[in-house]
Design a protein around this motif. Structure first.
Motif, PDB file in Angstrom:
ATOM      1  N   ARG A   1      10.279   4.404  11.183  1.00  0.00           N
ATOM      2  CA  ARG A   1      10.290   5.612  10.368  1.00  0.00           C
ATOM      3  C   ARG A   1      10.695   6.820  11.200  1.00  0.00           C
ATOM      4  NH1 ARG A   1       5.859   4.833   6.169  1.00  0.00           N
ATOM      5  NH2 ARG A   1       6.326   7.030   5.856  1.00  0.00           N
TER       6      ARG A   1
ATOM      7  N   ASN B   1       0.060   5.243   7.128  1.00  0.00           N
ATOM      8  CA  ASN B   1       1.094   4.207   7.117  1.00  0.00           C
ATOM      9  C   ASN B   1       0.529   2.866   7.545  1.00  0.00           C
ATOM     10  OD1 ASN B   1       3.016   6.038   6.391  1.00  0.00           O
ATOM     11  ND2 ASN B   1       3.896   6.270   8.449  1.00  0.00           N
ATOM     12  N   ALA B   2      -0.249   2.936   8.589  1.00  0.00           N
ATOM     13  CA  ALA B   2      -0.758   1.696   9.158  1.00  0.00           C
ATOM     14  C   ALA B   2      -1.710   0.985   8.210  1.00  0.00           C
ATOM     15  CB  ALA B   2      -1.459   1.984  10.493  1.00  0.00           C
TER      16      ALA B   2
ATOM     17  N   ALA C   1       3.219   9.203  18.725  1.00  0.00           N
ATOM     18  CA  ALA C   1       3.058   7.771  18.509  1.00  0.00           C
ATOM     19  C   ALA C   1       2.785   7.061  19.826  1.00  0.00           C
ATOM     20  CB  ALA C   1       4.311   7.203  17.863  1.00  0.00           C
TER      21      ALA C   1
ATOM     22  N   ASN D   1       2.990  -1.867  11.020  1.00  0.00           N
ATOM     23  CA  ASN D   1       2.785  -1.201   9.732  1.00  0.00           C
ATOM     24  C   ASN D   1       3.016   0.300   9.837  1.00  0.00           C
ATOM     25  OD1 ASN D   1       2.047  -3.570   8.565  1.00  0.00           O
ATOM     26  ND2 ASN D   1      -0.173  -3.182   8.655  1.00  0.00           N
ATOM     27  N   ALA D   2       2.478   0.832  10.894  1.00  0.00           N
ATOM     28  CA  ALA D   2       2.526   2.287  11.030  1.00  0.00           C
ATOM     29  C   ALA D   2       3.946   2.778  11.246  1.00  0.00           C
ATOM     30  CB  ALA D   2       1.638   2.722  12.202  1.00  0.00           C
TER      31      ALA D   2
ATOM     32  N   GLN E   1       9.866   1.255   5.506  1.00  0.00           N
ATOM     33  CA  GLN E   1       9.842   0.354   4.352  1.00  0.00           C
ATOM     34  C   GLN E   1      11.275   0.119   3.892  1.00  0.00           C
ATOM     35  OE1 GLN E   1       7.187  -1.225   3.742  1.00  0.00           O
ATOM     36  NE2 GLN E   1       6.259   0.061   5.329  1.00  0.00           N
TER      37      GLN E   1
ATOM     38  N   LEU F   1       0.128  -5.820  14.466  1.00  0.00           N
ATOM     39  CA  LEU F   1       0.190  -5.653  13.011  1.00  0.00           C
ATOM     40  C   LEU F   1       0.021  -4.184  12.617  1.00  0.00           C
ATOM     41  CD1 LEU F   1       0.214  -6.999  10.197  1.00  0.00           C
ATOM     42  CD2 LEU F   1      -2.261  -7.354  10.424  1.00  0.00           C
ATOM     43  N   LEU F   2      -0.999  -3.572  13.171  1.00  0.00           N
ATOM     44  CA  LEU F   2      -1.324  -2.191  12.824  1.00  0.00           C
ATOM     45  C   LEU F   2      -0.163  -1.254  13.129  1.00  0.00           C
ATOM     46  CD1 LEU F   2      -4.051  -0.832  11.807  1.00  0.00           C
ATOM     47  CD2 LEU F   2      -4.290  -0.003  14.134  1.00  0.00           C
ATOM     48  N   PHE F   3       0.384  -1.382  14.320  1.00  0.00           N
ATOM     49  CA  PHE F   3       1.438  -0.448  14.691  1.00  0.00           C
ATOM     50  C   PHE F   3       2.797  -0.803  14.092  1.00  0.00           C
ATOM     51  CE2 PHE F   3      -1.785   1.228  17.409  1.00  0.00           C
ATOM     52  CZ  PHE F   3      -1.487   2.584  17.465  1.00  0.00           C
TER      53      PHE F   3
ATOM     54  N   GLN G   1      -3.772  -7.999  16.126  1.00  0.00           N
ATOM     55  CA  GLN G   1      -4.143  -6.920  15.224  1.00  0.00           C
ATOM     56  C   GLN G   1      -3.447  -5.603  15.545  1.00  0.00           C
ATOM     57  OE1 GLN G   1      -6.395  -6.300  12.542  1.00  0.00           O
ATOM     58  NE2 GLN G   1      -6.270  -8.514  12.158  1.00  0.00           N
ATOM     59  N   LEU G   2      -3.379  -5.282  16.833  1.00  0.00           N
ATOM     60  CA  LEU G   2      -2.740  -4.024  17.203  1.00  0.00           C
ATOM     61  C   LEU G   2      -1.251  -4.085  16.871  1.00  0.00           C
ATOM     62  CD1 LEU G   2      -4.451  -2.970  20.560  1.00  0.00           C
ATOM     63  CD2 LEU G   2      -4.617  -1.885  18.314  1.00  0.00           C
TER      64      LEU G   2
ATOM     65  N   ASP H   1      10.101   9.953  10.554  1.00  0.00           N
ATOM     66  CA  ASP H   1       9.225  11.125  10.457  1.00  0.00           C
ATOM     67  C   ASP H   1       8.047  11.096  11.432  1.00  0.00           C
ATOM     68  OD1 ASP H   1       8.142   8.950   9.208  1.00  0.00           O
ATOM     69  OD2 ASP H   1       7.331  10.062   7.489  1.00  0.00           O
ATOM     70  N   ILE H   2       7.979  10.038  12.211  1.00  0.00           N
ATOM     71  CA  ILE H   2       6.894   9.965  13.201  1.00  0.00           C
ATOM     72  C   ILE H   2       7.359  10.588  14.516  1.00  0.00           C
ATOM     73  CG2 ILE H   2       5.542   8.352  14.604  1.00  0.00           C
ATOM     74  CD1 ILE H   2       4.586   8.443  11.767  1.00  0.00           C
ATOM     75  N   ASP H   3       6.514  11.443  15.046  1.00  0.00           N
ATOM     76  CA  ASP H   3       6.843  12.066  16.329  1.00  0.00           C
ATOM     77  C   ASP H   3       6.680  11.037  17.447  1.00  0.00           C
ATOM     78  OD1 ASP H   3       7.112  14.782  17.921  1.00  0.00           O
ATOM     79  OD2 ASP H   3       5.552  13.591  18.915  1.00  0.00           O
TER      80      ASP H   3
ATOM     81  N   GLN I   1       0.374  14.340  12.255  1.00  0.00           N
ATOM     82  CA  GLN I   1       1.052  13.122  12.675  1.00  0.00           C
ATOM     83  C   GLN I   1       0.134  11.907  12.706  1.00  0.00           C
ATOM     84  OE1 GLN I   1       4.206  12.078  13.884  1.00  0.00           O
ATOM     85  NE2 GLN I   1       5.027  13.854  12.770  1.00  0.00           N
TER      86      GLN I   1
END
Lengths: 194, 194, 194, 194
Positions: free
Chosen positions: A143, B186-187, A151, A186-187, A191, A182-184, A179-180, A145-147, B179
């Motif tokens: 994405r 998102n995540a 991040a 996703n973040a 999409q 997956l989480l990141f 898990q991490l 829009d994430i700095d 942010q």
DNA sequence: GATGAATGAGTATTCATTCAT
DNA sequence: AATGAATGAATACTCATTCAT
């Protein structure tokens, strides 16, 4: 001439002792004994106690950078690169528990003493994460829009906190890696349009 | 009868001094001078130096918990709850810089001394995050495949690292709030079916 | 290697300082200054303040034992042996005033700290008196109805009290030697049958 | 007006505490707690810590003097007087163990602090012994060649050493009384002409 | 008189660093 | 280069004494 061997022995000993006792509670004589040299010998290789900590940290960070850089260079896919970084970081902590302690406890401990504690070398390591994220954005995978800096920070914080819990409670690192990741993912991952 | 006023003055002074110098470099006499009491007076209220640190931490954590709990109870929407937590945490750090220092530097610094340092009170604070995430999952708003404990950890790590950078470099906290909110929404948020 | 010379210098200095100020009022730095070493050096040779006192005492007692044993072995007559002990003890106190102070003031002073203070070495010294008395009884020179241990105690008490008065008032020690000898010969010697 | 009752309570408490811990290790607050008064109250009755010790000692000595003087006045025979003194002294120690500790340990402990520690009152007590011996000499019962002061000293030393051993080891005091009586009668009594 | 909270001077001990050997 | 004995500055904590209430 100063022996590189002795320098190394002291670094190893110091890593162990700092990890076990913390910077302030570690004694020079503990390190000397662990390294099997005389107290005074340490001062032939390091300027003072803080210098030892800094050297330990710089050297270990260097190793981390080299290793993970190689792994990243061998991979094209940015999402996989993210996974590689997370995986390698936590596995490295597992492989060298003392290093883990030194990184996330001792470094902060001495932070009042070190002006630029998160110094060049360590920043370089963190910037490997930033580079991955940026590359992902440029390729349209992550994405936009994430700095990037934010991040990077968030990811490192998550990794660091995870390894802290592992140190303290012996939690499952492999699960944490999954898990991490997956989480990141996703973040960060864009999409796909429908 | 020992004065609660003096107890408070010492806590305040200690927070300031620990934040400025770090636990190991803080002198009891520094704290006494800052609190405008005699050195010995401190020992009427605290058993020893570590006890002061622990008291500072416990008290401040309690305040954090109370404040954020109230805010969360007044909100129904889990996504907004997440935003509230992130926002409040970082704003609290900004409002009480000394507390921020004590939380993420001093606490780790003394961690070798404190067995259960991230004990009861602080765990409760972290569990407020876990509760939000779990509630989100139960309501079908947050993804169910994310481990609650891991997510809690990652979020706290990100917050902590962010406040560390703010302390060190004076980065823009409002931007960070925005942010981090974006990143973790998102995540965590379940992608709505098309 | 730690220098035996320095060990000795510290013992000497400590004896002097303890004698002058008493155990509790003696400062480690007083002893260090007297011995012309740094404060810290003392801790290379002794575990703590009490350990210094104990070492002083043990060493000086040893000397007393060796010296008086030699004198006693060179004498056959038990009555003369008794005289020798009395004489030597008081002369030794006169020769080493600091030792006298340490023996009968400091030792009692620290007695609460030392469980077995009148331990091994000093008991040996006292037992030299007991041996003389017993030998006298066996040879039929001393009265058999006197309890050896009691007599030993009484004699040491008398000697100790005498040297205390000498320390405090500078009384005539030679006269005291003559008088104590007379008194205890009277007390102990069997009246010859008419 | 200062309450004589409170004064007495403090003396009693101090005797107990000094006996148990020794002068230097006794805390004013220990004495205050034992006497069930506030710390500050003690300073309404005594000038300072040393003054308490001195008062304890003076008062207890006074009691000893009064009691034994009465007993001696009721007796004509000097030999019996000697026996009475020895008996009473040791029985008094047995009756008041704390006093015994204070007399022969604590007094010496503080001797560096007290210029005239064996002050008037205590000297009076010792002089009761001297008076007996002198009377014996004048009556031709005791040997005239014994110096009265020396004999007094020797007797007190023997008594003191005996009570020390009793305190330390719980030895048989009754036997000690009999033996010391025998010993000093032997030492002092003039051999009757044939 | 009584209290006990407050004071702050006082000190044993530790340990990073030095330096003579 | 290596040693480790020596140094001495630095500091948490105690406790006799004071004094406001």
């Amino acid at each position: 001439m100063k022996s590189p061997d002795k320098h190394h022995k002291i670094i190893l000993a110091a890593t162990k002792v700092f990890a076990k006792k913390g910077f302030f509670n570690a004694r020079i004589s503990d390190i000397a004994k662990e390294a099997k040299v005389a107290d005074g010998t340490i001062y032939l290789y390091f300027a003072n106690k803080l210098d030892i900590l800094l050297s330990v940290f710089a050297q270990e960070t260097e190793k981390l950078i080299n290793k993970v850089t190689n792994l990243l260079n061998a991979e094209e896919d940015v999402q996989k690169k993210l996974t590689i970084f997370i995986t390698h970081h936590l596995q490295a902590m597992r492989k060298n528990r003392s290093l883990a302690e030194v990184i996330h406890i001792e470094l902060r401990q001495a932070s009042k003493l070190i002006k630029e504690y998160r110094s060049n070398t360590f920043s370089e390591y963190l910037d490997l994460m930033a580079a991955i994220i940026q590359e992902g954005q440029e390729k349209g995978v992550f994405r936009p829009d994430i700095d990037v800096q934010l991040a990077k920070l968030a990811l490192f914080g998550a990794l660091d906190e995870t390894s802290r819990l592992w140190l303290a409670r012996g939690t499952d690192l492999d699960k944490a890696i999954a898990q991490l990741t997956l989480l990141f993912q996703n973040a960060l991952v864009q999409q796909s349009a429908p």
